[in-house]
Design an enzyme around this catalytic site. Structure first.
Site, PDB file in Angstrom:
ATOM      1  N   HIS A 194      12.741  31.932 -22.723  1.00 16.81           N
ATOM      2  CA  HIS A 194      13.388  33.175 -23.159  1.00 16.81           C
ATOM      3  C   HIS A 194      14.856  32.942 -23.440  1.00 16.81           C
ATOM      4  CE1 HIS A 194      13.592  33.093 -18.742  1.00 16.81           C
ATOM      5  NE2 HIS A 194      14.750  33.742 -18.835  1.00 16.81           N
ATOM      6  N   HIS A 244      18.417  35.134 -23.685  1.00 17.84           N
ATOM      7  CA  HIS A 244      19.114  36.377 -23.397  1.00 17.84           C
ATOM      8  C   HIS A 244      20.034  36.703 -24.571  1.00 17.84           C
ATOM      9  CE1 HIS A 244      18.391  36.312 -18.895  1.00 17.84           C
ATOM     10  NE2 HIS A 244      18.147  35.044 -19.200  1.00 17.84           N
TER      11      HIS A 244
HETATM   12  P1  AMP Z   1      16.354  33.564 -16.036  1.00 17.19           P
HETATM   13  O1  AMP Z   1      15.012  32.909 -15.893  1.00 17.19           O
HETATM   14  O2  AMP Z   1      17.389  32.985 -15.114  1.00 17.19           O
HETATM   15  O3  AMP Z   1      16.832  33.597 -17.449  1.00 17.19           O
HETATM   16  O4  AMP Z   1      16.246  35.066 -15.530  1.00 17.19           O
HETATM   17  C1  AMP Z   1      15.132  35.886 -15.819  1.00 17.19           C
HETATM   18  C2  AMP Z   1      15.594  37.208 -16.392  1.00 17.19           C
HETATM   19  O5  AMP Z   1      14.449  38.012 -16.515  1.00 17.19           O
HETATM   20  C3  AMP Z   1      16.622  37.971 -15.543  1.00 17.19           C
HETATM   21  O6  AMP Z   1      17.713  38.362 -16.372  1.00 17.19           O
HETATM   22  C4  AMP Z   1      15.833  39.191 -15.048  1.00 17.19           C
HETATM   23  O7  AMP Z   1      16.622  40.337 -14.933  1.00 17.19           O
HETATM   24  C5  AMP Z   1      14.772  39.332 -16.129  1.00 17.19           C
HETATM   25  N1  AMP Z   1      13.531  39.951 -15.687  1.00 17.19           N
HETATM   26  C6  AMP Z   1      12.797  39.659 -14.594  1.00 17.19           C
HETATM   27  N2  AMP Z   1      11.688  40.401 -14.534  1.00 17.19           N
HETATM   28  C7  AMP Z   1      11.700  41.197 -15.632  1.00 17.19           C
HETATM   29  C8  AMP Z   1      10.817  42.197 -16.155  1.00 17.19           C
HETATM   30  N3  AMP Z   1       9.697  42.547 -15.523  1.00 17.19           N
HETATM   31  N4  AMP Z   1      11.166  42.819 -17.312  1.00 17.19           N
HETATM   32  C9  AMP Z   1      12.304  42.498 -17.961  1.00 17.19           C
HETATM   33  N5  AMP Z   1      13.169  41.543 -17.520  1.00 17.19           N
HETATM   34  C10 AMP Z   1      12.880  40.914 -16.374  1.00 17.19           C
END
Ligand code: AMP
Length: 139
Positions: free
Chosen positions: A102, A104
């Site tokens: 993913h 951001h």
């Molecule tokens: P990272 O893997 O460090 O990029 O972080 C995972 C991101 O996913 C974080 O910014 C969380 O806030 C986000 N996140 C986790 N669970 C969900 C969800 N169910 N829906 C949307 N975003 C999520």
């Protein structure tokens, strides 16, 4: 490291848990981050399995980057932002917490820092911000 099909973004793609959807095409899906570090913080993912950039195919990377660029324009327009920050994390040592590739997308305003991570946004606020982005995409 292998792909775990039970990761939370895979469940979102399968419709097993809800998400605030912003956009999708044949290869990518975009939804609001539930713990936004800026208003409009969203996540771009491929529809096919990839743990992160270390196992993603060139085709997955190309599709996700194309959508990331599209969403960058949309979030800037939606929030009157002066810029956009793209973040992407790989493996625990790289700060990754969810193991489905993913990117951001964070609209930014001059002099305004990102909020600390980890604070759940109100559902109504998330929905209202999502609508602004969908409107910008449609404009
Ligand atoms: P990272 O893997 O460090 O990029 O972080 C995972 C991101 O996913 C974080 O910014 C969380 O806030 C986000 N996140 C986790 N669970 C969900 C969800 N169910 N829906 C949307 N975003 C999520």
């Amino acid at each position: 490291m292998s792909y775990d099909p039970e990761n939370i973004f895979a469940k979102i793609l399968r419709g097993e848990i809800p998400s605030e959807k912003l956009y999708e095409d044949d290869h990518t899906y975009v939804f609001m981050d539930i713990m936004p570090r800026a208003d409009g913080h969203c996540l771009v993912i491929p529809k096919t399995p990839a743990r992160n950039i270390l196992d993603a195919t060139p085709a997955q990377m190309a599709a996700v980057m194309e959508t990331t660029q599209k969403m960058s324009h949309a979030v800037m327009a939606a929030f009157g932002a002066g810029g956009v920050t793209i973040q992407q994390f790989n493996e625990p040592a790289g700060g990754q917490e969810v193991y489905h590739l993913h990117f951001h997308v964070l609209p930014r305003h001059e002099g305004v820092s990102l909020r600390p991570p980890g604070k759940l946004e109100d559902r109504e606020v998330l929905a209202a911000n999502a609508q602004k982005i969908r409107d910008a995409l449609a404009a």
